[in-house]
Structures are given as C-alpha cells and as structure tokens.
Design a protein around this motif. Sequence first.
Motif, mmCIF file in Angstrom:
data_model
loop_
_atom_site.group_PDB
_atom_site.id
_atom_site.type_symbol
_atom_site.label_atom_id
_atom_site.label_comp_id
_atom_site.label_asym_id
_atom_site.label_seq_id
_atom_site.Cartn_x
_atom_site.Cartn_y
_atom_site.Cartn_z
ATOM 1 N N ARG A 78 20.258 4.252 -1.885
ATOM 2 C CA ARG A 78 20.720 3.971 -3.247
ATOM 3 C C ARG A 78 20.805 2.475 -3.511
ATOM 4 N N LYS A 79 20.937 1.663 -2.451
ATOM 5 C CA LYS A 79 21.035 0.215 -2.614
ATOM 6 C C LYS A 79 19.664 -0.445 -2.789
ATOM 7 N N VAL A 80 18.591 0.256 -2.480
ATOM 8 C CA VAL A 80 17.253 -0.325 -2.538
ATOM 9 C C VAL A 80 16.852 -0.572 -3.985
ATOM 10 N N VAL A 81 16.242 -1.737 -4.222
ATOM 11 C CA VAL A 81 15.705 -2.047 -5.549
ATOM 12 C C VAL A 81 14.236 -1.657 -5.519
ATOM 13 N N TRP A 82 13.908 -0.559 -6.168
ATOM 14 C CA TRP A 82 12.554 -0.043 -6.155
ATOM 15 C C TRP A 82 11.699 -0.797 -7.157
ATOM 16 N N PRO A 83 10.398 -0.971 -6.857
ATOM 17 C CA PRO A 83 9.525 -1.703 -7.795
ATOM 18 C C PRO A 83 9.295 -0.893 -9.077
ATOM 19 N N THR A 84 8.983 -1.634 -10.139
ATOM 20 C CA THR A 84 8.682 -0.963 -11.403
ATOM 21 C C THR A 84 7.275 -0.368 -11.327
ATOM 22 N N ARG A 85 6.948 0.412 -12.326
ATOM 23 C CA ARG A 85 5.619 1.024 -12.370
ATOM 24 C C ARG A 85 4.533 -0.049 -12.465
ATOM 25 N N GLN A 86 4.789 -1.091 -13.257
ATOM 26 C CA GLN A 86 3.813 -2.171 -13.421
ATOM 27 C C GLN A 86 3.605 -2.903 -12.085
ATOM 28 N N GLU A 87 4.677 -3.205 -11.372
ATOM 29 C CA GLU A 87 4.553 -3.881 -10.077
ATOM 30 C C GLU A 87 3.774 -3.027 -9.076
ATOM 31 N N THR A 88 4.046 -1.741 -9.087
ATOM 32 C CA THR A 88 3.340 -0.838 -8.174
ATOM 33 C C THR A 88 1.852 -0.783 -8.507
ATOM 34 N N THR A 89 1.528 -0.711 -9.786
ATOM 35 C CA THR A 89 0.122 -0.671 -10.206
ATOM 36 C C THR A 89 -0.596 -1.964 -9.829
ATOM 37 N N GLN A 90 0.034 -3.093 -10.086
ATOM 38 C CA GLN A 90 -0.587 -4.380 -9.763
ATOM 39 C C GLN A 90 -0.804 -4.531 -8.259
ATOM 40 N N THR A 91 0.169 -4.156 -7.474
ATOM 41 C CA THR A 91 0.038 -4.254 -6.019
ATOM 42 C C THR A 91 -1.061 -3.339 -5.520
ATOM 43 N N LEU A 93 -3.721 -2.332 -7.185
ATOM 44 C CA LEU A 93 -5.015 -2.906 -7.572
ATOM 45 C C LEU A 93 -5.397 -4.083 -6.683
ATOM 46 N N ILE A 94 -4.435 -4.891 -6.295
ATOM 47 C CA ILE A 94 -4.710 -6.007 -5.384
ATOM 48 C C ILE A 94 -5.180 -5.483 -4.034
ATOM 49 N N VAL A 95 -4.517 -4.459 -3.526
ATOM 50 C CA VAL A 95 -4.910 -3.876 -2.233
ATOM 51 C C VAL A 95 -6.313 -3.298 -2.316
ATOM 52 N N VAL A 96 -6.627 -2.588 -3.391
ATOM 53 C CA VAL A 96 -7.969 -2.016 -3.557
ATOM 54 C C VAL A 96 -9.014 -3.123 -3.617
ATOM 55 N N ALA A 97 -8.737 -4.201 -4.332
ATOM 56 C CA ALA A 97 -9.685 -5.317 -4.434
ATOM 57 C C ALA A 97 -9.917 -5.972 -3.079
ATOM 58 N N VAL A 98 -8.852 -6.189 -2.322
ATOM 59 C CA VAL A 98 -8.991 -6.803 -0.995
ATOM 60 C C VAL A 98 -9.779 -5.888 -0.065
ATOM 61 N N VAL A 99 -9.533 -4.604 -0.132
ATOM 62 C CA VAL A 99 -10.278 -3.656 0.712
ATOM 63 C C VAL A 99 -11.759 -3.678 0.350
ATOM 64 N N LEU A 100 -12.092 -3.708 -0.924
ATOM 65 C CA LEU A 100 -13.496 -3.753 -1.339
ATOM 66 C C LEU A 100 -14.168 -5.044 -0.876
ATOM 67 N N VAL A 101 -13.496 -6.176 -1.041
ATOM 68 C CA VAL A 101 -14.066 -7.455 -0.597
ATOM 69 C C VAL A 101 -14.296 -7.445 0.911
ATOM 70 N N MET A 102 -13.316 -6.966 1.666
ATOM 71 C CA MET A 102 -13.466 -6.915 3.126
ATOM 72 C C MET A 102 -14.578 -5.953 3.522
ATOM 73 N N ALA A 103 -14.718 -4.848 2.820
ATOM 74 C CA ALA A 103 -15.788 -3.898 3.118
ATOM 75 C C ALA A 103 -17.146 -4.537 2.885
ATOM 76 N N LEU A 104 -17.286 -5.269 1.796
ATOM 77 C CA LEU A 104 -18.550 -5.950 1.520
ATOM 78 C C LEU A 104 -18.851 -7.020 2.566
ATOM 79 N N LEU A 105 -17.828 -7.790 2.954
ATOM 80 C CA LEU A 105 -18.025 -8.815 3.982
ATOM 81 C C LEU A 105 -18.440 -8.191 5.319
ATOM 82 N N LEU A 106 -17.769 -7.133 5.704
ATOM 83 C CA LEU A 106 -18.110 -6.482 6.975
ATOM 84 C C LEU A 106 -19.490 -5.836 6.913
ATOM 85 N N TRP A 107 -19.854 -5.257 5.776
ATOM 86 C CA TRP A 107 -21.186 -4.671 5.626
ATOM 87 C C TRP A 107 -22.259 -5.753 5.738
#
Length: 122
Positions: A78-91, A93-107
């Motif tokens: 109950r003490k945890v400050v959970w992220p908002t929907r916007q913060e979760t969406t942005q994070t 999208l950043i993770v997906v972008a980094v994964v795609l870039v790393m996949a392209l680099l490794l390929w």
Amino acid sequence: MTPKAEAQSSRFDLIKWLVVVALVVVGVVGNHYFSASPILYRVLALLAIAAVAAYVGLQTAKGKSFFALAKEARTEIRKVVWPTRQETTQTTLIVVAVVLVMALLLWGLDSLLGWLVSLIVG
C-alpha cells in the motif's frame, strides 16, 4: 514460553501439519474418486477442504508467522507509489525501441561475421 510449553506446542504443531497433509490427500483422492460427479460440487468440496486445511495450518507457529508476514507485505504494498498509465506506456515504448535497435545491431554483426568467416574458409 517455558521449554516444556514450547515442546508441547511443537508436538501439537506436528499433529496440526499432519492434519493439513491428510486434508490435502483427502481432497486429491476425493476429487479423483468422484470424477464422474459435476465439477461444481467437486470445486465446492475442494474449496471447503482447502479452507479447513488453511485454518488448521494458520493455527501453528509457522502459520501464524506466515500470516503476520502476509499482513506486513500488504501494508508495504500500500505504501508503493505505482507509475501512471502514461509513465508505463512511455517506459514500455522505450524498452521496445531498445530491443529493436539491439536486434538490428546483433543481426548486422552476425551477418558481417558470417560473411567474413565464409571469405576466410571458402
């Protein structure tokens, strides 16, 4: 608690855990034995047996300490400050972008190294 009282409690705890194990075994065997019965009745019976087994288990020393731990964990959650929907969406999208870039680099690196090896070997 005196050592004698602790030994007495420990002995009863063992008996309580044996009752819990017996209830679980009865639930499993009974569910198999009554497999032709409607599933609603079997589920209700299993829930009743699980409730009794949980009640008996919570009467032991370890069960009481587990219940206290669960209450403390709920308080901490109950003490945890959970992220908002916007913060979760942005994070996300950043993770997906980094994964795609790393996949392209490794390929690209894999293709380059494969081409170099084929030149050396062949």
